[in-house]
Design an enzyme around this catalytic site. Structure first.
Site, mmCIF file in Angstrom:
data_model
loop_
_atom_site.group_PDB
_atom_site.id
_atom_site.type_symbol
_atom_site.label_atom_id
_atom_site.label_comp_id
_atom_site.label_asym_id
_atom_site.label_seq_id
_atom_site.Cartn_x
_atom_site.Cartn_y
_atom_site.Cartn_z
ATOM 1 N N PRO A 113 -14.966 35.283 54.489
ATOM 2 C CA PRO A 113 -15.722 35.880 55.822
ATOM 3 C C PRO A 113 -15.511 37.588 55.999
ATOM 4 O O PRO A 113 -16.288 38.142 56.219
ATOM 5 C CB PRO A 113 -15.469 35.367 56.828
ATOM 6 C CG PRO A 113 -14.883 33.623 56.314
ATOM 7 C CD PRO A 113 -14.236 34.071 54.887
ATOM 8 N N GLY A 114 -14.162 37.731 55.781
ATOM 9 C CA GLY A 114 -13.662 39.226 56.260
ATOM 10 C C GLY A 114 -13.296 40.114 54.957
ATOM 11 O O GLY A 114 -13.076 41.280 55.069
ATOM 12 N N SER A 117 -16.344 43.152 49.093
ATOM 13 C CA SER A 117 -15.836 44.075 48.146
ATOM 14 C C SER A 117 -14.452 44.348 48.273
ATOM 15 O O SER A 117 -13.761 44.977 47.332
ATOM 16 C CB SER A 117 -16.718 45.483 48.280
ATOM 17 O OG SER A 117 -17.921 45.100 48.165
ATOM 18 N N GLN A 321 -47.456 43.360 43.526
ATOM 19 C CA GLN A 321 -48.551 44.384 43.695
ATOM 20 C C GLN A 321 -49.728 44.151 42.697
ATOM 21 O O GLN A 321 -51.118 44.068 43.238
ATOM 22 C CB GLN A 321 -48.217 45.749 43.454
ATOM 23 C CG GLN A 321 -49.037 46.723 43.984
ATOM 24 C CD GLN A 321 -49.140 46.717 45.558
ATOM 25 O OE1 GLN A 321 -48.128 46.553 46.161
ATOM 26 N NE2 GLN A 321 -50.322 47.302 46.047
ATOM 27 N N ILE A 322 -49.431 43.558 41.396
ATOM 28 C CA ILE A 322 -50.415 43.319 40.495
ATOM 29 C C ILE A 322 -51.322 42.112 40.917
ATOM 30 O O ILE A 322 -52.524 42.245 40.603
ATOM 31 C CB ILE A 322 -49.816 43.467 39.115
ATOM 32 C CG1 ILE A 322 -49.564 44.696 38.647
ATOM 33 C CG2 ILE A 322 -50.864 42.833 38.054
ATOM 34 C CD1 ILE A 322 -48.796 44.680 37.369
ATOM 35 N N GLU A 348 -21.715 39.622 41.976
ATOM 36 C CA GLU A 348 -20.539 40.323 41.073
ATOM 37 C C GLU A 348 -20.224 41.787 41.432
ATOM 38 O O GLU A 348 -20.195 42.335 40.485
ATOM 39 C CB GLU A 348 -21.106 39.938 39.701
ATOM 40 C CG GLU A 348 -21.733 38.667 39.508
ATOM 41 C CD GLU A 348 -20.975 37.558 39.847
ATOM 42 O OE1 GLU A 348 -20.026 37.508 40.252
ATOM 43 O OE2 GLU A 348 -21.427 36.399 39.305
ATOM 44 N N GLU A 352 -23.387 49.472 44.996
ATOM 45 C CA GLU A 352 -22.767 50.565 45.408
ATOM 46 C C GLU A 352 -21.210 50.629 44.629
ATOM 47 O O GLU A 352 -20.553 51.600 44.288
ATOM 48 C CB GLU A 352 -22.386 50.446 46.733
ATOM 49 C CG GLU A 352 -23.590 51.051 47.694
ATOM 50 C CD GLU A 352 -24.776 49.643 47.507
ATOM 51 O OE1 GLU A 352 -25.980 50.273 47.711
ATOM 52 O OE2 GLU A 352 -24.444 48.664 47.555
#
Length: 364
Positions: A113-114, A117, A321-322, A348, A352
């Protein structure tokens, strides 16, 4: 692999996504095809394929269902991959065969939870007491968290050392003190099982230490580098699936008296999608080939993951969009592809983080 994915995985993909239903019925079929032990050597019950074959397999699965591709990728690259990398011979012979045969699914517990990265902020603790490690803490966003039979869990064995005090442990589901927490409701890959784990005085036998004590994070980085190739392949599969659907729709859909494929605005979007998908595929294959050759591949894997994940998001957006209004409906696969693709920029290691890794490797 494409025939298997289209024949066995694709038909139920929309329903599984709609009801966030884990594809339990596919596990025996995946195992029969060797997809739950892709890179596990045959001596441990696996298929013994290489990293390039693994990338191709994951791409073909993701082309029709990214949730199943995530299951296959995480089970192989993270859980099995960590045991293959750091496990003792006894650990490999004990844990890999049931995983490769599909008798058990594998999960890998790093995120908390804390600490996402920032692995140095890990709060899960492992203390050696006699012949057992006692593990206390929580994990979050664990793929196969509630369905796995074997877990590789990272815990701090020396909190004062940050990432240099992290160790890894291989844990059975039935271990007292291990409990399953909240199942997450997600934007995409909804058929993938994502859950929290709680460790309340969980006692793990001393011989379940995976690799060397305090050196688990070094193995984590190696496991993640390999897993990023799989995530890149998953992103390529999503981009290719979106291109296939958009191209087929553009051939069928008529506006102002002719198929929309004949309009330059549509052609240019398809051209960009095709070009970027092919470039992403070659980057993923390049990283896989370097791994197979035993050459350094950390930077290339991060570049492949970064580029292909952003291609997947762009391509799935263009596919909607198409399709126009029809692409915004759940009746169309591209709506699901669009939601699934966003995970590729997060899982994974975020985009950044990939840029940090790439820059660090460039500046060495």
């Amino acid at each position: 692999m494409r025939e298997f994915a289209e024949g066995e995985i694709a038909p139920g993909a929309a329903d599984r996504d709609e009801h966030a239903r884990f594809p339990s019925e596919l596990i025996p079929k995946l195992a029969e095809q060797g997809l739950l032990g892709i890179m596990v050597p045959e001596e441990y019950g696996g298929a013994g394929y290489d990293a390039l074959s693994s990338a191709i397999i994951i791409e073909e699965v993701a082309r029709v269902d990214a949730a199943v591709a995530l299951l296959v990728g995480s089970h192989n690259s993270l859980c099995c991959g960590h045991i293959l990398l750091a496990g003792s011979e006894e650990q490999k012979r004990t844990f890999l065969p049931p995983l490769a045969r599909g008798e058990k699914l594998g999960a890998w517990g790093l995120t908390e939870p804390g600490s996402g990265s920032d692995a140095g902020a890990m709060r899960t603790r492992a203390t050696l007491e006699g012949d057992h490690w006692v593990i206390r803490g929580d994990k979050q966003f664990i793929t196969q968290g509630s369905t796995a039979g074997t877990y590789v869990i990272m815990a701090s064995t020396d909190p004062s050392q940050g990432t240099r005090g992290i160790s890894a442990f291989v844990v059975d589901r039935e271990t007292p003190g291990l409990s399953i927490g909240k199942l997450e409701k997600k934007l995409g890959v909804r058929a993938s099982d994502t859950a929290a784990l709680h460790f309340d005085e969980m006692r793990v036998p001393k011989d379940r230490l995976l690799g060397k004590m305090h050196e688990g994070f070094k193995d984590v980085l190696a496991v993640l580098a390999s897993a990023r190739i799989g995530m890149a392949a998953m992103a390529v599969g999503l981009a290719q699936g979106a291109l296939d659907e958009a191209l087929n729709y553009a051939k069928r859909r008529r506006q102002f008296g002719k198929p929309i494929l004949e309009y330059e605005a549509i052609q240019w979007m398809l051209a960009d999608m095709a070009t970027e998908s092919e470039a992403a595929r070659l980057m993923a294959w390049h990283a896989a080939t370097l791994r197979d050759q035993g050459a350094p591949y950390l930077r290339i894997a991060s570049q492949a993951k970064l580029y292909s994940s952003e291609v997947a998001v762009r391509s799935t957006s263009k596919a909607i969009q198409i399709h126009g209004g029809y692409g915004y409906l759940k009746d169309s696969p591209v709506e699901r592809f669009y939601r699934d693709a966003k995970l590729c920029e997060i899982g994974e290691g975020t985009s950044e983080v990939q840029r940090m890794v790439i820059a660090r490797e460039l500046f060495r």
